[in-house]
Design a protein around this motif. Structure first.
Motif, PDB file in Angstrom:
ATOM      1  N   ARG A  29       4.916  13.352  10.475  1.00 20.97           N
ATOM      2  CA  ARG A  29       3.641  12.619  10.512  1.00 20.97           C
ATOM      3  C   ARG A  29       3.271  12.122   9.113  1.00 20.97           C
ATOM      4  O   ARG A  29       2.810  11.002   8.930  1.00 20.97           O
ATOM      5  CB  ARG A  29       2.539  13.524  11.078  1.00 20.97           C
ATOM      6  CG  ARG A  29       1.388  12.744  11.669  1.00 20.97           C
ATOM      7  CD  ARG A  29       0.398  13.524  12.513  1.00 20.97           C
ATOM      8  NE  ARG A  29       0.460  14.970  12.399  1.00 20.97           N
ATOM      9  CZ  ARG A  29       1.025  15.762  13.306  1.00 20.97           C
ATOM     10  NH1 ARG A  29       1.586  15.251  14.380  1.00 20.97           N
ATOM     11  NH2 ARG A  29       1.034  17.084  13.125  1.00 20.97           N
ATOM     12  N   ARG A  30       3.518  12.975   8.131  1.00 19.61           N
ATOM     13  CA  ARG A  30       3.224  12.566   6.748  1.00 19.61           C
ATOM     14  C   ARG A  30       4.100  11.381   6.334  1.00 19.61           C
ATOM     15  O   ARG A  30       3.645  10.460   5.650  1.00 19.61           O
ATOM     16  CB  ARG A  30       3.443  13.739   5.778  1.00 19.61           C
ATOM     17  CG  ARG A  30       2.242  14.673   5.668  1.00 19.61           C
ATOM     18  CD  ARG A  30       2.330  15.542   4.401  1.00 19.61           C
ATOM     19  NE  ARG A  30       3.537  16.361   4.369  1.00 19.61           N
ATOM     20  CZ  ARG A  30       3.662  17.550   4.959  1.00 19.61           C
ATOM     21  NH1 ARG A  30       2.643  18.060   5.632  1.00 19.61           N
ATOM     22  NH2 ARG A  30       4.799  18.238   4.879  1.00 19.61           N
ATOM     23  N   MET A  31       5.350  11.387   6.774  1.00 21.01           N
ATOM     24  CA  MET A  31       6.244  10.261   6.451  1.00 21.01           C
ATOM     25  C   MET A  31       5.741   8.966   7.088  1.00 21.01           C
ATOM     26  O   MET A  31       5.745   7.905   6.466  1.00 21.01           O
ATOM     27  CB  MET A  31       7.669  10.541   6.956  1.00 21.01           C
ATOM     28  CG  MET A  31       8.482  11.456   6.052  1.00 21.01           C
ATOM     29  SD  MET A  31       9.985  12.020   6.886  1.00 21.01           S
ATOM     30  CE  MET A  31      10.996  10.545   6.819  1.00 21.01           C
ATOM     31  N   ALA A  32       5.312   9.058   8.353  1.00 22.17           N
ATOM     32  CA  ALA A  32       4.814   7.865   9.048  1.00 22.17           C
ATOM     33  C   ALA A  32       3.576   7.328   8.339  1.00 22.17           C
ATOM     34  O   ALA A  32       3.436   6.119   8.112  1.00 22.17           O
ATOM     35  CB  ALA A  32       4.501   8.199  10.507  1.00 22.17           C
ATOM     36  N   GLN A  33       2.674   8.257   7.956  1.00 22.53           N
ATOM     37  CA  GLN A  33       1.440   7.852   7.269  1.00 22.53           C
ATOM     38  C   GLN A  33       1.763   7.204   5.922  1.00 22.53           C
ATOM     39  O   GLN A  33       1.217   6.159   5.574  1.00 22.53           O
ATOM     40  CB  GLN A  33       0.537   9.091   7.093  1.00 22.53           C
ATOM     41  CG  GLN A  33      -0.757   8.833   6.330  1.00 22.53           C
ATOM     42  CD  GLN A  33      -1.668   7.825   7.026  1.00 22.53           C
ATOM     43  OE1 GLN A  33      -1.749   7.779   8.259  1.00 22.53           O
ATOM     44  NE2 GLN A  33      -2.335   6.979   6.242  1.00 22.53           N
ATOM     45  N   ASP A  34       2.687   7.803   5.205  1.00 22.76           N
ATOM     46  CA  ASP A  34       3.084   7.290   3.893  1.00 22.76           C
ATOM     47  C   ASP A  34       3.702   5.882   4.025  1.00 22.76           C
ATOM     48  O   ASP A  34       3.407   4.979   3.236  1.00 22.76           O
ATOM     49  CB  ASP A  34       4.081   8.280   3.263  1.00 22.76           C
ATOM     50  CG  ASP A  34       4.894   7.653   2.147  1.00 22.76           C
ATOM     51  OD1 ASP A  34       4.294   7.315   1.118  1.00 22.76           O
ATOM     52  OD2 ASP A  34       6.127   7.486   2.314  1.00 22.76           O
ATOM     53  N   ALA A  35       4.526   5.696   5.063  1.00 22.25           N
ATOM     54  CA  ALA A  35       5.160   4.383   5.251  1.00 22.25           C
ATOM     55  C   ALA A  35       4.100   3.328   5.566  1.00 22.25           C
ATOM     56  O   ALA A  35       4.136   2.219   5.025  1.00 22.25           O
ATOM     57  CB  ALA A  35       6.201   4.452   6.370  1.00 22.25           C
ATOM     58  N   LEU A  36       3.142   3.696   6.423  1.00 17.59           N
ATOM     59  CA  LEU A  36       2.063   2.743   6.729  1.00 17.59           C
ATOM     60  C   LEU A  36       1.314   2.371   5.451  1.00 17.59           C
ATOM     61  O   LEU A  36       1.001   1.205   5.212  1.00 17.59           O
ATOM     62  CB  LEU A  36       1.099   3.349   7.766  1.00 17.59           C
ATOM     63  CG  LEU A  36      -0.199   2.571   8.009  1.00 17.59           C
ATOM     64  CD1 LEU A  36       0.073   1.150   8.496  1.00 17.59           C
ATOM     65  CD2 LEU A  36      -1.088   3.301   9.027  1.00 17.59           C
ATOM     66  N   GLU A  37       1.049   3.365   4.621  1.00 11.59           N
ATOM     67  CA  GLU A  37       0.281   3.098   3.396  1.00 11.59           C
ATOM     68  C   GLU A  37       1.028   2.148   2.463  1.00 11.59           C
ATOM     69  O   GLU A  37       0.433   1.287   1.828  1.00 11.59           O
ATOM     70  CB  GLU A  37      -0.039   4.413   2.672  1.00 11.59           C
ATOM     71  CG  GLU A  37      -1.161   5.156   3.389  1.00 11.59           C
ATOM     72  CD  GLU A  37      -1.414   6.546   2.828  1.00 11.59           C
ATOM     73  OE1 GLU A  37      -1.015   6.812   1.682  1.00 11.59           O
ATOM     74  OE2 GLU A  37      -2.023   7.357   3.569  1.00 11.59           O
ATOM     75  N   ARG A  38       2.328   2.291   2.412  1.00 11.97           N
ATOM     76  CA  ARG A  38       3.092   1.420   1.499  1.00 11.97           C
ATOM     77  C   ARG A  38       3.328   0.018   2.060  1.00 11.97           C
ATOM     78  O   ARG A  38       3.414  -0.943   1.318  1.00 11.97           O
ATOM     79  CB  ARG A  38       4.423   2.081   1.119  1.00 11.97           C
ATOM     80  CG  ARG A  38       4.259   3.141   0.038  1.00 11.97           C
ATOM     81  CD  ARG A  38       5.577   3.767  -0.387  1.00 11.97           C
ATOM     82  NE  ARG A  38       6.147   4.581   0.675  1.00 11.97           N
ATOM     83  CZ  ARG A  38       7.235   4.268   1.348  1.00 11.97           C
ATOM     84  NH1 ARG A  38       7.893   3.150   1.066  1.00 11.97           N
ATOM     85  NH2 ARG A  38       7.692   5.041   2.312  1.00 11.97           N
ATOM     86  N   TRP A  39       3.433  -0.105   3.400  1.00 12.97           N
ATOM     87  CA  TRP A  39       3.803  -1.413   3.967  1.00 12.97           C
ATOM     88  C   TRP A  39       2.611  -2.241   4.424  1.00 12.97           C
ATOM     89  O   TRP A  39       2.758  -3.436   4.708  1.00 12.97           O
ATOM     90  CB  TRP A  39       4.787  -1.223   5.129  1.00 12.97           C
ATOM     91  CG  TRP A  39       6.122  -0.777   4.638  1.00 12.97           C
ATOM     92  CD1 TRP A  39       6.564   0.512   4.528  1.00 12.97           C
ATOM     93  CD2 TRP A  39       7.180  -1.607   4.126  1.00 12.97           C
ATOM     94  NE1 TRP A  39       7.834   0.532   3.987  1.00 12.97           N
ATOM     95  CE2 TRP A  39       8.232  -0.750   3.737  1.00 12.97           C
ATOM     96  CE3 TRP A  39       7.332  -2.984   3.958  1.00 12.97           C
ATOM     97  CZ2 TRP A  39       9.427  -1.226   3.188  1.00 12.97           C
ATOM     98  CZ3 TRP A  39       8.527  -3.465   3.418  1.00 12.97           C
ATOM     99  CH2 TRP A  39       9.545  -2.589   3.035  1.00 12.97           C
TER     100      TRP A  39
END
Lengths: 95, 326
Positions: free
Chosen positions: B196-206
């Motif tokens: 979940r943290r990875m998904a959130q982090d990817a959304l934040e960067r893209w």
């Protein structure tokens, strides 16, 4: 050194038996075998066809857009070439 | 695609009076929603605009293979690997449809490729960002392809026939790209805490780079007005960006993800999601070549082209040798 570009080919696909081959696009290839292979990879990734034609673009002769009137307008006033031009009396069937 | 000059072309140059008439007749055809075909008369500026736009679009598809290609060998399962391979193969196909469409305007593919490799031609700024982990592949499909589709659907109605036909094909194929990305995000958002943290982090960067994909704000967009008159564009950059935000925000909330924008808020009256200001200085930096991966992307394309030179030469030599059996 400027490279020579691979020749351009036009691709026609028959989407299923019973239908005409239809122009779908073009591609570059060195020869017919490569054009066929590339047409398969480029235009048939999702079962778009059952048969492929490829032809070198330079071999196609196309009509000139400025001849459009002389080529196609003469048909415009020949409405008698269509069945709807003719009156059929009421009561007559199967014609 | 859809053949250029074939065996002949219109080489005469009209005088100024005739040119004015031609321009008027051309605009009348556009206004009547007629499609313009390769061998029809068109103003030079229309031709130039299309070559620029279509070739940039083609370059974006080709360069766009690089960030995702990065993950083909490291996809988490055979299924994901097969899907990603198919998607990257589609991007190559889209690039080729588009180069063909641009070629109908009289610019050769080699010229276009040379312009990309020399840095003269641009491609979408989004592909200069790195793909750091698997969640980025989900975010790219969901957001980057989502934004691309938003841009591309109106292009199916573009006034230039070959471009519009290419876009119909591209759009048909592209919708699987967005769905597979959202599916990756769904799996990760419903997975372990780390996922979940990875998904959130990817959304934040893209998220912000995806919004920049629609290009500068209408007030700063040099080409919008003329392109709309020519019906190359149907909506302005800001209109498309707003549409994208409106459809995407609920999709993110559905997954329990948070967008990196404290000002993001639904305007109950208009039904639109208001969002914070975009950092245009970042956009400009990336366009000027100073994004995180600009140099790497260019190097990869140049190397691929150079290392493929012997194959192209061999193909031609082989074809010449066997000309008799063609």
């Amino acid at each position: 050194m400027t490279e020579r570009e691979l020749p351009l080919w036009e691709v026609f696909i028959r989407s299923r038996t019973g239908l005409n081959h239809r122009h779908v696009g073009s591609l570059h290839a060195a020869d017919a075998a490569m054009a066929m292979q590339n047409a398969r990879d480029l235009y048939c990734r999702r079962q778009e066809g059952v048969s492929i034609w490829v032809v070198e673009s330079g071999l196609i002769h196309a009509s000139d857009p400025s001849d459009k009137e002389s080529l196609f307008d003469p048909a415009e006033d020949k409405i008698y070439r269509h069945p709807t031009f003719y009156d059929v009396p009421d009561g007559v069937e199967n014609i | 695609m859809y053949t250029q000059g074939l065996d002949q072309s219109d080489t005469r140059t009209p005088g100024p009076e005739e040119e004015a008439q031609l321009v008027q007749a051309f605009q009348a055809r556009i206004d009547a929603e007629e499609k313009i075909e390769p061998r029809d008369w068109m103003p030079d500026a229309y031709r130039r605009t299309l070559v620029r736009q279509i070739s940039q679009h083609a370059h974006s598809e080709i360069v766009g293979m690089l960030p995702e290609g990065n993950w083909i060998t490291r996809a988490p399962s055979l299924k994901r690997k097969a899907i990603l391979l198919a998607k990257v193969q589609d991007e190559a196909g889209h690039g080729l449809y588009l180069y063909s469409a641009a070629e109908t305007l009289g610019t050769s593919r080699q010229q276009m490729v040379d312009q990309l490799l020399s840095g003269k031609a641009k491609y979408s700024s989004i592909f200069n960002y790195p793909t750091l982990n698997w969640a980025d592949i989900g975010a790219i499909g969901w957001l980057v392809d989502g934004a691309a589709i938003m841009n591309q659907i109106p292009l199916c109605r573009c006034s230039y026939g070959p471009y519009s036909r290419a876009m119909v094909r591209v759009c048909k194929e592209e919708s699987f790209h967005q769905r597979q990305g959202y599916e990756i995000m769904t799996v990760m958002a419903r997975g372990t805490d780390a996922q979940r943290r990875m998904a959130q982090d990817a959304l934040e960067r893209w998220w912000w780079p995806s919004l920049m994909m629609f290009g500068p704000s209408d007030s700063d967009s040099a080409h919008t007005a003329q392109s709309m008159r020519w019906k190359i564009k149907r909506f302005t950059n800001d209109e498309l960006r707003q549409k994208f935000v409106d459809v995407t925000v609920p999709q993110g909330h559905f997954l329990g993800l948070e967008f990196p924008d404290p000002e993001l808020k639904l305007d109950e009256q208009t039904g639109h999601w208001n969002f914070g200001p975009i950092d245009w200085s970042e956009f400009k930096q990336v366009l000027e070549g100073n994004g995180p991966c600009n140099a790497e992307r260019m190097r990869a394309r140049q190397t691929a082209h150079q290392e493929g030179a012997w194959v192209r030469q061999a193909l031609l030599a082989h074809a010449e040798k066997h000309e008799d059996i063609r």
